[in-house]
Write a protein that holds these residues in place. Structure first.
Motif, PDB file in Angstrom:
ATOM      1  N   ASP A  10       1.673  12.381 -29.591  1.00 11.53           N
ATOM      2  CA  ASP A  10       0.237  13.301 -30.115  1.00 11.53           C
ATOM      3  C   ASP A  10      -0.481  13.319 -27.684  1.00 11.53           C
ATOM      4  O   ASP A  10       0.894  12.304 -27.297  1.00 11.53           O
ATOM      5  N   ARG A  11      -0.976  13.604 -27.985  1.00  7.03           N
ATOM      6  CA  ARG A  11      -1.592  13.468 -26.430  1.00  7.03           C
ATOM      7  C   ARG A  11      -2.218  11.532 -26.240  1.00  7.03           C
ATOM      8  O   ARG A  11      -1.186  11.187 -25.501  1.00  7.03           O
ATOM      9  N   GLU A  12      -2.518  10.748 -26.629  1.00  6.85           N
ATOM     10  CA  GLU A  12      -3.057  10.257 -27.126  1.00  6.85           C
ATOM     11  C   GLU A  12      -1.853   9.091 -26.813  1.00  6.85           C
ATOM     12  O   GLU A  12      -1.709   8.426 -26.568  1.00  6.85           O
ATOM     13  N   ALA A  13      -0.865   9.956 -27.753  1.00 12.46           N
ATOM     14  CA  ALA A  13       0.457   8.563 -28.082  1.00 12.46           C
ATOM     15  C   ALA A  13       1.541   8.319 -26.357  1.00 12.46           C
ATOM     16  O   ALA A  13       1.836   7.616 -26.117  1.00 12.46           O
ATOM     17  N   ILE A 127      10.358  16.435 -20.284  1.00 12.36           N
ATOM     18  CA  ILE A 127       9.472  16.693 -20.721  1.00 12.36           C
ATOM     19  C   ILE A 127       9.425  18.575 -21.813  1.00 12.36           C
ATOM     20  O   ILE A 127       9.430  19.573 -21.295  1.00 12.36           O
ATOM     21  N   ASP A 128       9.684  17.998 -23.037  1.00 11.58           N
ATOM     22  CA  ASP A 128       9.463  19.377 -23.861  1.00 11.58           C
ATOM     23  C   ASP A 128       8.289  19.376 -24.599  1.00 11.58           C
ATOM     24  O   ASP A 128       8.089  18.099 -25.081  1.00 11.58           O
ATOM     25  N   THR A 133       2.305  21.670 -32.313  1.00  7.83           N
ATOM     26  CA  THR A 133       1.459  20.363 -33.127  1.00  7.83           C
ATOM     27  C   THR A 133       1.177  19.785 -31.726  1.00  7.83           C
ATOM     28  O   THR A 133       0.845  18.359 -32.169  1.00  7.83           O
ATOM     29  N   GLU A 134       1.758  19.765 -30.416  1.00  9.28           N
ATOM     30  CA  GLU A 134       1.196  18.418 -29.842  1.00  9.28           C
ATOM     31  C   GLU A 134       2.411  17.522 -29.354  1.00  9.28           C
ATOM     32  O   GLU A 134       2.208  16.664 -28.644  1.00  9.28           O
TER      33      GLU A 134
END
Length: 156
Positions: A10-13, A127-128, A133-134
């Motif tokens: 996810d974005r946070e990771a 980056i893919d 699901t992000e």
């Protein structure tokens, strides 16, 4: 050196991983980000900037082409370039980034095929993203011994 892709759920990771990468970078480093629209290139650059400790806000420099962010902690500044609108390496050369390469960390979005002339040693990140699901997958392509080391540090 072959480095397995990094999968970020996810974005946070992605932000956590980018901060780790930013903390490893030093003056003279060049990072090239490749990925489609919405892949997370600017999000990753924001996290790298946090890891470097530079002044923000970090926004996409699409229309100004490049922004310089000074360090808040005595480290290198960040030169953030968006090469999307550039027609080729000559236009990238016109930005005169060579004068700042040794003193800054340079992150170039959309730089594949253009940034190779700036530095033979660089870290390319492809980056893919699965937009439903992000989940992001980042392929690390280190060029040079220093970036093989950096890639090994962030690949785990």
């Amino acid at each position: 050196m072959s480095v397995p892709p990094v999968t970020l759920p996810d974005r946070e990771a992605t932000q956590t991983w980018g901060r780790r990468l930013g903390a490893l970078l030093r003056a003279g480093d060049v990072v090239v980000l490749t990925g489609g629209l919405g892949a997370g290139k600017t999000t990753l650059t924001q996290a790298i900037a946090e890891g470097l400790g530079v002044r923000g806000p970090i926004t996409s420099p699409t229309f100004v082409i490049a922004r310089v962010h000074p360090s808040l902690v005595g480290g290198p500044e960040l030169v953030h370039v968006d090469a999307y609108r550039l027609d080729g390496s000559l236009e990238l050369d016109d930005l005169d980034l060579d004068s700042e390469l040794d003193e800054a960390v340079t992150v170039i979005e959309w730089g594949a095929g253009l940034a190779e002339e700036l530095s033979q040693e660089r870290l390319e990140l492809v980056i893919d993203v699965d937009t439903s699901t992000e989940v992001r997958s980042i392929r690390l392509q280190p060029n040079g011994a220093r970036f093989e080391w950096v890639a090994a540090q962030v690949a785990s």
